[in-house]
Every structure is written in structure tokens, then in C-alpha cells.
Design an enzyme around this catalytic site. Structure first.
Site, PDB file in Angstrom:
ATOM      1  CB  SER A 283      -0.961  -0.035   1.197  1.00  0.00           C
ATOM      2  OG  SER A 283      -1.933   0.978   1.111  1.00  0.00           O
TER       3      SER A 283
ATOM      4  CG  ASP B  84      -7.702  -2.927  -3.035  1.00  0.00           C
ATOM      5  OD1 ASP B  84      -8.400  -2.317  -2.204  1.00  0.00           O
ATOM      6  OD2 ASP B  84      -6.456  -2.868  -3.049  1.00  0.00           O
TER       7      ASP B  84
ATOM      8  CG  HIS C  31      -5.536  -2.180   0.383  1.00  0.00           C
ATOM      9  ND1 HIS C  31      -5.343  -1.738  -0.912  1.00  0.00           N
ATOM     10  CD2 HIS C  31      -4.680  -1.438   1.161  1.00  0.00           C
ATOM     11  CE1 HIS C  31      -4.432  -0.784  -0.923  1.00  0.00           C
ATOM     12  NE2 HIS C  31      -4.010  -0.584   0.317  1.00  0.00           N
TER      13      HIS C  31
END
Length: 277
Positions: free
Chosen positions: A103, A225, A253
Site C-alpha cells: 500500500s 480492492d 487490500h
């Protein structure tokens, strides 16, 4: 190792496992918002036979030195976290590392690799996003008001927000154990630091950095996602000079947690083959 290097490694709670020796390559894992190095528990051990495996906590997370978190002077942007990463790599005296980030940590890695490309040999970006907010011609997944509401919810009731956000981040259909683990990780994080880092994360814009990254890169993208939708993965893949993208058939995610075997398969193929996935 001198005392300064030792201090840097202790500050980021660096842990090292796996292969040792002067010719062994290094692979470095960096977690995202609300997590810590334990997020890689289903993936990192796989590499211990062939790599020196380095795990660390973002300053302000996990067992890092919370007093080192500087919300204004250093950690008011992702660049400050990139500095922390580069300081760790320098303290370890490693070059040509494989970097794996999740991320927002993916983009921290990108910033670091643009600054000191000699430190990196390959990049693995898991669910990356250079910009979470939609703009004309760019679909980041959120409207400005969505981010404002998310941050307001964190301010109003942090624990309640963590309990509501973790299932969205992990994927509503994933195991209760994974969702609870992520919830507990959020709750363990210092709320004030978490709220500040969330603001830095969700308002960041690192799209301009992508054009300067020349290191071979794998983008690992969840098929479902809502935090970093497929459009974001395709955007990054189009912007990078040398990249390929692997879509994992999972929700949420965090494919390194929800689909570790598929994630490992994609990583192994990327690290050991030159052909496109």
C-alpha cells in the site's frame, strides 16, 4: 557495526533472518498504514533460504521508537519515511536489494528508489496507490469528501473506526481471524500517530515520482480492492518504465494476507524469470 548504525536499526525495530554471507542478496519488507512487520508473516519466511530477509516497522508503528516520530519536521510527508528506509539500508550497508512494500509503503519505496537507485535491484509493490483521491482523468478510488469523512471518523472514535475499516481493508469475505488480526493491529497503533499518518497517506500524491523509477517492478493487485482499485494498478503499470502487473483473484487490500500463495507465486516468477507474468 557502529553505534549510529545500531541506533538506526533499533529505531525501526529491524529484524533479520534467513541466509547470511557476503554474496547473499537482501530482500526488505515494509508494511502499510495500521500494520507492522508481522503483516509479512505468511510471505517473508518463504525467502529465508535464498535471501537475507529484513523486516522493519515504519517509525510510529509496531515496536519502532515512537519518540522518533516527527509529525512536522520529518514525517509530514512520505519523503520522511523514505529517508528512514534509506537510513536503514545504509546502516545495513546493503545494495541491490529486492524491496517489497504494501500500500502506502510501496510508494515510500518508490521515493527511496528514485533517490538512491543503486540501493535497489527489483521492486514489488503490493496494492500500491500513488494517489487515493479522484481527479479529472484519474481514478484513485475516493472522492475528497470520502477521505474527509474517513479522517473525521478516525478523530471521533478511533477504535470504532478500526473495527469498521479493517473488514473493508481485508475484504468482507475473508476469514474472521484475518479481519480480527488487522483490527487488533490498528488498535495497537498509537491513535494520534495513526491519525496523522492516515492524513499524510490519503492526501499524498506521488504520481510524479513514477516517471523516474527505472528499476524492474512487479505490481501485485487484488482483483476486488476498493481502496486501490484495478484502475490504479493499471495506471502505475502504464507510468513505469519497466513493470508488469499480476492480478490476484482475491478481495480486499491485503493479498499478502488473504492470498499468500498466489502472491508468492507471482513474486517467485518475477524474481526468477525474465518473461512477462
Amino acid at each position: 557495526m557502529n553505534s549510529s548504525a545500531t541506533s538506526i536499526l533499533e529505531r525501526s525495530h529491524v529484524t533479520i533472518s534467513g541466509a547470511t554471507g557476503p554474496n547473499k542478496p537482501t530482500i526488505v519488507f515494509l508494511h502499510g498504514l495500521g500494520g507492522d512487520q508481522s503483516d509479512w508473516r505468511l510471505v517473508a519466511p518463504h525467502f529465508e533460504d535464498q535471501y537475507q530477509v529484513v523486516l522493519l516497522d515504519l517509525i510510529g508503528a509496531g515496536q519502532s521508537d515512537l519518540t522518533a516520530y516527527q509529525p512536522t519536521a520529518k514525517h509530514g510527508s512520505l519523503a520522511g519515511h523514505a529517508d528512514d528506509l534509506l537510513e536503514v539500508l545504509s546502516a545495513l550497508a546493503v545494495h541491490d536489494v529486492v524491496f517489497v512494500g504494501h500500500s502506502v509503503a510501496s510508494m515510500i519505496g518508490v521515493i527511496a528508489a528514485v533517490r538512491e537507485p543503486q540501493r535497489f535491484s527489483r521492486m514489488v509493490l503490493v496494492s500500491p496507490s500513488p494517489r487515493f483521491i479522484n481527479e479529472k482523468g484519474y481514478n484513485g478510488g475516493f472522492e475528497q469528501k470520502d477521505i474527509n469523512e474517513l479522517l473525521a471518523a478516525m478523530e471521533g472514535d478511533y477504535n470504532g473506526w478500526a473495527n469498521g475499516f479493517a473488514p473493508v481493508m481485508m475484504g468482507q469475505q475473508e476469514s474472521p481471524e484475518l479481519v480480527m488480526g488487522l483490527t487488533n493491529s490498528f488498535v495497537r497503533t498509537n491513535p494520534e500517530i495513526a491519525k496523522h499518518f492516515a492524513r499524510v497517506t490519503f492526501f499524498s500524491d506521488t504520481r510524479a515520482e513514477l516517471g523516474f523509477l527505472t528499476i524492474p517492478t512487479l505490481i501485485v493487485q487484488s482483483a476486488h480492492d476498493i481502496i486501490a482499485p484495478l484502475a490504479v494498478g493499471h495506471y502505475i503499470n502504464e507510468q513505469l518504465a519497466d513493470s508488469r502487473m499480476k492480478v490476484i483473484e482475491t478481495g480486499g487490500h491485503c493479498p499478502h494476507l488473504s492470498a499468500p500463495q498466489q502472491t508468492l507465486s507471482a513474486m517467485d516468477h518475477f524474481l526468477h524469470h525474465e518473461t512477462v507474468l
